[in-house]
Write a protein that holds these residues in place. Sequence first.
Motif, PDB file in Angstrom:
ATOM      1  N   ILE A   1       0.954  -1.298   0.001  1.00 56.72           N
ATOM      2  CA  ILE A   1       0.020   0.112   0.076  1.00 56.72           C
ATOM      3  C   ILE A   1       0.977   1.449   0.066  1.00 56.72           C
ATOM      4  CG2 ILE A   1      -1.967   1.335   1.080  1.00 56.72           C
ATOM      5  CD1 ILE A   1      -2.610  -1.366   2.589  1.00 56.72           C
ATOM      6  N   SER A   2       0.722   2.083  -0.962  1.00 55.92           N
ATOM      7  CA  SER A   2       1.452   3.063  -1.200  1.00 55.92           C
ATOM      8  C   SER A   2       0.902   4.466  -0.743  1.00 55.92           C
ATOM      9  CB  SER A   2       1.907   3.539  -2.742  1.00 55.92           C
ATOM     10  OG  SER A   2       2.790   2.253  -3.221  1.00 55.92           O
ATOM     11  N   VAL A   3       1.421   5.464  -0.338  1.00 56.58           N
ATOM     12  CA  VAL A   3       0.657   6.780   0.092  1.00 56.58           C
ATOM     13  C   VAL A   3       1.259   8.069  -0.571  1.00 56.58           C
ATOM     14  CG1 VAL A   3       0.145   8.146   2.317  1.00 56.58           C
ATOM     15  CG2 VAL A   3       0.219   5.484   2.412  1.00 56.58           C
ATOM     16  N   SER A   4       0.501   8.810  -0.883  1.00 56.56           N
ATOM     17  CA  SER A   4       0.956  10.029  -1.283  1.00 56.56           C
ATOM     18  C   SER A   4      -0.249  11.141  -0.607  1.00 56.56           C
ATOM     19  CB  SER A   4       0.666  10.471  -2.935  1.00 56.56           C
ATOM     20  OG  SER A   4       1.314   9.506  -3.612  1.00 56.56           O
ATOM     21  N   CYS A   5       0.542  12.327  -0.406  1.00 56.06           N
ATOM     22  CA  CYS A   5      -0.250  13.501   0.197  1.00 56.06           C
ATOM     23  C   CYS A   5      -0.152  14.482  -1.124  1.00 56.06           C
ATOM     24  CB  CYS A   5       0.420  14.058   1.485  1.00 56.06           C
ATOM     25  SG  CYS A   5      -0.397  15.298   2.275  1.00 56.06           S
ATOM     26  N   LEU A   6      -1.414  14.716  -1.240  1.00 57.20           N
ATOM     27  CA  LEU A   6      -1.513  16.090  -2.349  1.00 57.20           C
ATOM     28  C   LEU A   6      -1.731  17.432  -1.645  1.00 57.20           C
ATOM     29  CD1 LEU A   6      -2.380  17.240  -5.179  1.00 57.20           C
ATOM     30  CD2 LEU A   6      -4.703  16.627  -4.583  1.00 57.20           C
ATOM     31  N   CYS A   7      -0.727  18.195  -2.090  1.00 52.64           N
ATOM     32  CA  CYS A   7      -0.659  19.556  -1.566  1.00 52.64           C
ATOM     33  C   CYS A   7      -0.806  20.770  -2.698  1.00 52.64           C
ATOM     34  CB  CYS A   7       0.694  19.761  -0.740  1.00 52.64           C
ATOM     35  SG  CYS A   7       0.969  18.424   0.885  1.00 52.64           S
ATOM     36  N   PRO A   8      -1.871  20.742  -2.942  1.00 57.61           N
ATOM     37  CA  PRO A   8      -2.140  21.796  -4.199  1.00 57.61           C
ATOM     38  C   PRO A   8      -1.977  23.181  -3.694  1.00 57.61           C
ATOM     39  CG  PRO A   8      -4.182  21.082  -3.314  1.00 57.61           C
ATOM     40  CD  PRO A   8      -3.015  20.332  -2.478  1.00 57.61           C
ATOM     41  N   GLU A   9      -1.637  24.081  -4.823  1.00 60.09           N
ATOM     42  CA  GLU A   9      -1.665  25.422  -4.586  1.00 60.09           C
ATOM     43  C   GLU A   9      -3.226  25.828  -4.933  1.00 60.09           C
ATOM     44  OE1 GLU A   9      -0.079  24.567  -8.961  1.00 60.09           O
ATOM     45  OE2 GLU A   9      -0.554  23.213  -7.008  1.00 60.09           O
ATOM     46  N   LEU A  10      -3.467  26.851  -5.286  1.00 58.64           N
ATOM     47  CA  LEU A  10      -4.735  27.317  -5.461  1.00 58.64           C
ATOM     48  C   LEU A  10      -5.146  26.714  -6.973  1.00 58.64           C
ATOM     49  CD1 LEU A  10      -4.588  31.233  -4.791  1.00 58.64           C
ATOM     50  CD2 LEU A  10      -5.236  29.540  -3.417  1.00 58.64           C
ATOM     51  N   VAL A  11      -6.565  26.365  -6.793  1.00 61.41           N
ATOM     52  CA  VAL A  11      -6.916  25.546  -7.930  1.00 61.41           C
ATOM     53  C   VAL A  11      -8.477  26.165  -8.343  1.00 61.41           C
ATOM     54  CG1 VAL A  11      -7.918  23.308  -8.705  1.00 61.41           C
ATOM     55  CG2 VAL A  11      -5.835  23.451  -7.194  1.00 61.41           C
ATOM     56  N   ASN A  12      -8.870  26.286  -9.574  1.00 62.96           N
ATOM     57  CA  ASN A  12     -10.310  26.833  -9.998  1.00 62.96           C
ATOM     58  C   ASN A  12     -11.258  25.919  -9.654  1.00 62.96           C
ATOM     59  OD1 ASN A  12     -11.949  28.590 -10.999  1.00 62.96           O
ATOM     60  ND2 ASN A  12     -10.887  29.153 -12.645  1.00 62.96           N
ATOM     61  N   THR A  13     -11.679  25.693  -8.454  1.00 64.99           N
ATOM     62  CA  THR A  13     -12.669  24.810  -8.173  1.00 64.99           C
ATOM     63  C   THR A  13     -14.048  25.383  -7.930  1.00 64.99           C
ATOM     64  OG1 THR A  13     -12.120  24.833  -5.961  1.00 64.99           O
ATOM     65  CG2 THR A  13     -11.111  23.142  -7.362  1.00 64.99           C
ATOM     66  N   GLY A  14     -14.021  26.647  -7.671  1.00 65.89           N
ATOM     67  CA  GLY A  14     -15.000  27.374  -7.211  1.00 65.89           C
ATOM     68  C   GLY A  14     -15.346  27.016  -5.721  1.00 65.89           C
ATOM     69  N   ILE A  15     -14.371  26.758  -5.118  1.00 61.07           N
ATOM     70  CA  ILE A  15     -14.755  26.621  -3.492  1.00 61.07           C
ATOM     71  C   ILE A  15     -15.224  27.885  -2.878  1.00 61.07           C
ATOM     72  CG2 ILE A  15     -12.261  27.316  -2.923  1.00 61.07           C
ATOM     73  CD1 ILE A  15     -12.224  24.949  -0.888  1.00 61.07           C
ATOM     74  N   ALA A  16     -15.114  28.929  -3.195  1.00 64.01           N
ATOM     75  CA  ALA A  16     -15.669  30.264  -2.531  1.00 64.01           C
ATOM     76  C   ALA A  16     -17.138  30.456  -2.641  1.00 64.01           C
ATOM     77  CB  ALA A  16     -14.939  31.521  -3.103  1.00 64.01           C
ATOM     78  N   THR A  17     -17.509  29.648  -3.798  1.00 64.60           N
ATOM     79  CA  THR A  17     -18.926  29.759  -3.872  1.00 64.60           C
ATOM     80  C   THR A  17     -19.626  28.286  -3.381  1.00 64.60           C
ATOM     81  OG1 THR A  17     -18.879  29.008  -6.349  1.00 64.60           O
ATOM     82  CG2 THR A  17     -18.860  31.269  -5.808  1.00 64.60           C
ATOM     83  N   SER A  18     -19.122  27.609  -2.605  1.00 62.97           N
ATOM     84  CA  SER A  18     -19.407  26.234  -2.065  1.00 62.97           C
ATOM     85  C   SER A  18     -20.692  26.281  -1.390  1.00 62.97           C
ATOM     86  CB  SER A  18     -18.383  25.553  -1.516  1.00 62.97           C
ATOM     87  OG  SER A  18     -17.991  26.070  -0.438  1.00 62.97           O
ATOM     88  N   ALA A  19     -20.970  27.237  -0.836  1.00 68.45           N
ATOM     89  CA  ALA A  19     -22.063  27.545   0.158  1.00 68.45           C
ATOM     90  C   ALA A  19     -23.424  27.484  -0.766  1.00 68.45           C
ATOM     91  CB  ALA A  19     -22.074  28.842   0.875  1.00 68.45           C
ATOM     92  N   ARG A  20     -23.237  27.650  -1.835  1.00 72.26           N
ATOM     93  CA  ARG A  20     -24.608  27.522  -2.829  1.00 72.26           C
ATOM     94  C   ARG A  20     -25.324  26.207  -2.660  1.00 72.26           C
ATOM     95  NH1 ARG A  20     -20.178  26.522  -5.647  1.00 72.26           N
ATOM     96  NH2 ARG A  20     -20.219  24.889  -7.214  1.00 72.26           N
ATOM     97  N   ASN A  21     -24.436  25.177  -2.013  1.00 78.19           N
ATOM     98  CA  ASN A  21     -24.864  23.625  -2.090  1.00 78.19           C
ATOM     99  C   ASN A  21     -25.350  23.337  -0.699  1.00 78.19           C
ATOM    100  OD1 ASN A  21     -23.796  23.077  -4.734  1.00 78.19           O
ATOM    101  ND2 ASN A  21     -21.935  22.912  -3.842  1.00 78.19           N
TER     102      ASN A  21
END
Length: 165
Positions: free
Chosen positions: A64-84
Amino acid sequence: IIHGIRHFVPQMIKQGDDCHIVNTSSMASMCTLPFAGIYHMTKHAALALSECLFHELSMMAPQISVSCLCPELVNTGIATSARNRPEELADQNPTEMHAMSMAAITDATANSLHPRALAERVLAAIRNKTFYILPPQDNPWMVTAASRLEDLKLRRNPTFAPPAI
C-alpha cells in the motif's frame, strides 16, 4: 482522512493487492500565513498524519503506497460552495471578514490551476509512487515553503513571505 484510514486501510491490507492512498492537504501545510491559523493547523495535521501513515504502511503493508496532495490554488469554485448548503444551515449573519475572505479566494482562484492539470499531477504521482504531490518548483507557493524550511534550518523567527500570486 482519519475515518477513511480507519475504514479502508484494514480492508486494503486484508485484500493484499497493490493499493494507493492519496490524502489531500494543501500548500498551507508547507507554510503559515496570517489570519488563517486554523486552516493551516488542519492542513499541517493532514500532512503529518499522511507522513506517519506512509512510514507505518512501509513497515506493515508495503503493498500500500501513500501520497499527500498539497495543491496550490485551484479553480474549483470553492468560494461559492455555500450554494450547495441546505438553506436551513446557511449562515444568516456572515461577518464582514467572511465576505472579504470569500472575495479574496474568488479573486485568487479565478486564474489559478485547472482541476484537470491537478488530476494529471495526481495520476503521475500514483504511477511513480511519489509521496509529496507538490506544485512545480518555480511556483510561488514553493518559494514560500522554501522560505519556511530555511527559517527552520537556520532556527530563525518565521519570515513573512506570502506567495507572489
